[in-house]
Design a protein around this motif. Structure first.
Motif, PDB file in Angstrom:
ATOM      1  N   VAL A  21       0.844  -1.212   0.000  1.00  0.00           N
ATOM      2  CA  VAL A  21       0.000   0.000   0.000  1.00  0.00           C
ATOM      3  C   VAL A  21       0.871   1.251   0.000  1.00  0.00           C
ATOM      4  O   VAL A  21       0.625   2.201  -0.745  1.00  0.00           O
ATOM      5  N   TRP A  22       1.912   1.248   0.810  1.00  0.00           N
ATOM      6  CA  TRP A  22       2.799   2.409   0.858  1.00  0.00           C
ATOM      7  C   TRP A  22       3.512   2.607  -0.486  1.00  0.00           C
ATOM      8  O   TRP A  22       3.653   3.729  -0.958  1.00  0.00           O
ATOM      9  N   GLY A  23       3.985   1.503  -1.116  1.00  0.00           N
ATOM     10  CA  GLY A  23       4.666   1.591  -2.417  1.00  0.00           C
ATOM     11  C   GLY A  23       3.759   2.131  -3.504  1.00  0.00           C
ATOM     12  O   GLY A  23       4.179   2.943  -4.343  1.00  0.00           O
ATOM     13  N   VAL A  24       2.495   1.706  -3.514  1.00  0.00           N
ATOM     14  CA  VAL A  24       1.541   2.204  -4.521  1.00  0.00           C
ATOM     15  C   VAL A  24       1.266   3.678  -4.271  1.00  0.00           C
ATOM     16  O   VAL A  24       1.229   4.501  -5.210  1.00  0.00           O
ATOM     17  N   ALA A  25       1.072   4.052  -3.002  1.00  0.00           N
ATOM     18  CA  ALA A  25       0.786   5.454  -2.672  1.00  0.00           C
ATOM     19  C   ALA A  25       1.949   6.364  -3.041  1.00  0.00           C
ATOM     20  O   ALA A  25       1.743   7.510  -3.431  1.00  0.00           O
ATOM     21  N   GLN A  26       3.180   5.867  -2.952  1.00  0.00           N
ATOM     22  CA  GLN A  26       4.363   6.659  -3.255  1.00  0.00           C
ATOM     23  C   GLN A  26       4.772   6.571  -4.730  1.00  0.00           C
ATOM     24  O   GLN A  26       5.742   7.200  -5.126  1.00  0.00           O
ATOM     25  N   ASN A  27       4.074   5.750  -5.505  1.00  0.00           N
ATOM     26  CA  ASN A  27       4.351   5.582  -6.939  1.00  0.00           C
ATOM     27  C   ASN A  27       5.813   5.171  -7.164  1.00  0.00           C
ATOM     28  O   ASN A  27       6.541   5.776  -7.930  1.00  0.00           O
ATOM     29  N   GLN A  29       9.136   2.929  -8.340  1.00  0.00           N
ATOM     30  CA  GLN A  29       9.553   2.364  -9.623  1.00  0.00           C
ATOM     31  C   GLN A  29       9.804   0.861  -9.507  1.00  0.00           C
ATOM     32  O   GLN A  29       9.847   0.301  -8.420  1.00  0.00           O
ATOM     33  N   ALA A  30      10.052   0.209 -10.641  1.00  0.00           N
ATOM     34  CA  ALA A  30      10.216  -1.246 -10.721  1.00  0.00           C
ATOM     35  C   ALA A  30      11.414  -1.744  -9.907  1.00  0.00           C
ATOM     36  O   ALA A  30      11.357  -2.814  -9.294  1.00  0.00           O
ATOM     37  N   ASP A  31      12.524  -1.000  -9.898  1.00  0.00           N
ATOM     38  CA  ASP A  31      13.689  -1.470  -9.155  1.00  0.00           C
ATOM     39  C   ASP A  31      13.414  -1.499  -7.638  1.00  0.00           C
ATOM     40  O   ASP A  31      13.904  -2.355  -6.916  1.00  0.00           O
ATOM     41  N   TRP A  32      12.611  -0.575  -7.168  1.00  0.00           N
ATOM     42  CA  TRP A  32      12.236  -0.580  -5.746  1.00  0.00           C
ATOM     43  C   TRP A  32      11.405  -1.814  -5.431  1.00  0.00           C
ATOM     44  O   TRP A  32      11.618  -2.481  -4.430  1.00  0.00           O
ATOM     45  N   TRP A  33      10.448  -2.141  -6.320  1.00  0.00           N
ATOM     46  CA  TRP A  33       9.585  -3.311  -6.117  1.00  0.00           C
ATOM     47  C   TRP A  33      10.400  -4.604  -6.167  1.00  0.00           C
ATOM     48  O   TRP A  33      10.160  -5.520  -5.374  1.00  0.00           O
ATOM     49  N   SER A  34      11.372  -4.692  -7.047  1.00  0.00           N
ATOM     50  CA  SER A  34      12.161  -5.923  -7.137  1.00  0.00           C
ATOM     51  C   SER A  34      13.038  -6.092  -5.886  1.00  0.00           C
ATOM     52  O   SER A  34      13.236  -7.209  -5.399  1.00  0.00           O
ATOM     53  N   ALA A  35      13.571  -4.991  -5.370  1.00  0.00           N
ATOM     54  CA  ALA A  35      14.376  -5.076  -4.146  1.00  0.00           C
ATOM     55  C   ALA A  35      13.521  -5.585  -2.975  1.00  0.00           C
ATOM     56  O   ALA A  35      13.935  -6.461  -2.207  1.00  0.00           O
TER      57      ALA A  35
END
Length: 191
Positions: A21-27, A29-35
């Motif tokens: 939820v926090w990642g979606v709210a902060q928009n 990027q892909a590298d953050w999601w993969s980490a």
């Protein structure tokens, strides 16, 4: 253990939901999601390993308890009692295997002053072998009376015998009357 497992699972799922939820709210990027995916995968592996170790420990604990129960099957069918009416010590082997090296180690539960005897000149020697072998499904009667003082013998109705014996597999057991038998080792045996 199950409550602990449920608590950890709920904490991990809640943590993942908060991060998503926090990642979606902060928009992000892909590298953050993969980490974060790698961190979650690593944490999941650690949790899986901990759960596997917990399950293995519980299995070992249950197997050990079952082994102990199986070992004591014969011992639960061997006991001694004092028959007040006949003045006999009766050692019963109700099991399907022979028992050996039966020792009378103690007679408890009496407050009288005196001694246990097998005959006028034969006092009971606690800790000595009283029966070499008792075959399966048999009992042995040994005359035994209580001498309160010279010239007065009788039965002692409050007496509970304690015996030790070897089961058919050579394990040493101690049993007080009809109480649960206790496995003896070199460290626990006093006879």
């Amino acid at each position: 253990m199950r409550a602990w497992l449920v608590g950890v699972t709920l904490a991990v799922v809640t943590g993942i939901v908060v991060v998503v939820v926090w990642g979606v709210a902060q928009n992000k990027q892909a590298d953050w999601w993969s980490a974060w995916g790698q961190w979650v995968g690593g944490g999941g592996s650690i949790v899986a390993a901990a759960v596997a170790v917990g399950i293995a420990l519980e299995g070992w604990r249950r197997a050990d308890q079952e082994r102990r129960d199986n070992e004591s099957i014969q011992a639960r069918l061997v006991f001694a009692r004092y028959d007040v009416d006949s003045r006999y010590l009766v050692v019963v082997n109700g099991s399907g295997g022979a028992v050996s090296m039966v020792k009378l180690t103690e007679m408890t539960g009496n407050n009288a002053v005196g001694r246990w005897e097998r005959s006028e000149t034969d006092p009971v020697q606690f800790g000595e072998v009283i029966v070499e072998v008792i075959p399966p499904h048999e009992s042995v009667k040994l005359p035994m009376y209580y001498r309160f003082h010279p010239g007065q013998i009788g039965a002692n109705p409050g007496a509970t015998p304690t015996i030790t014996f070897l089961d058919s597999d050579g394990r040493l057991w101690r049993r007080v009357g009809r109480d649960d038998p206790q496995r003896q080792t070199a460290h626990t045996s006093s006879t």
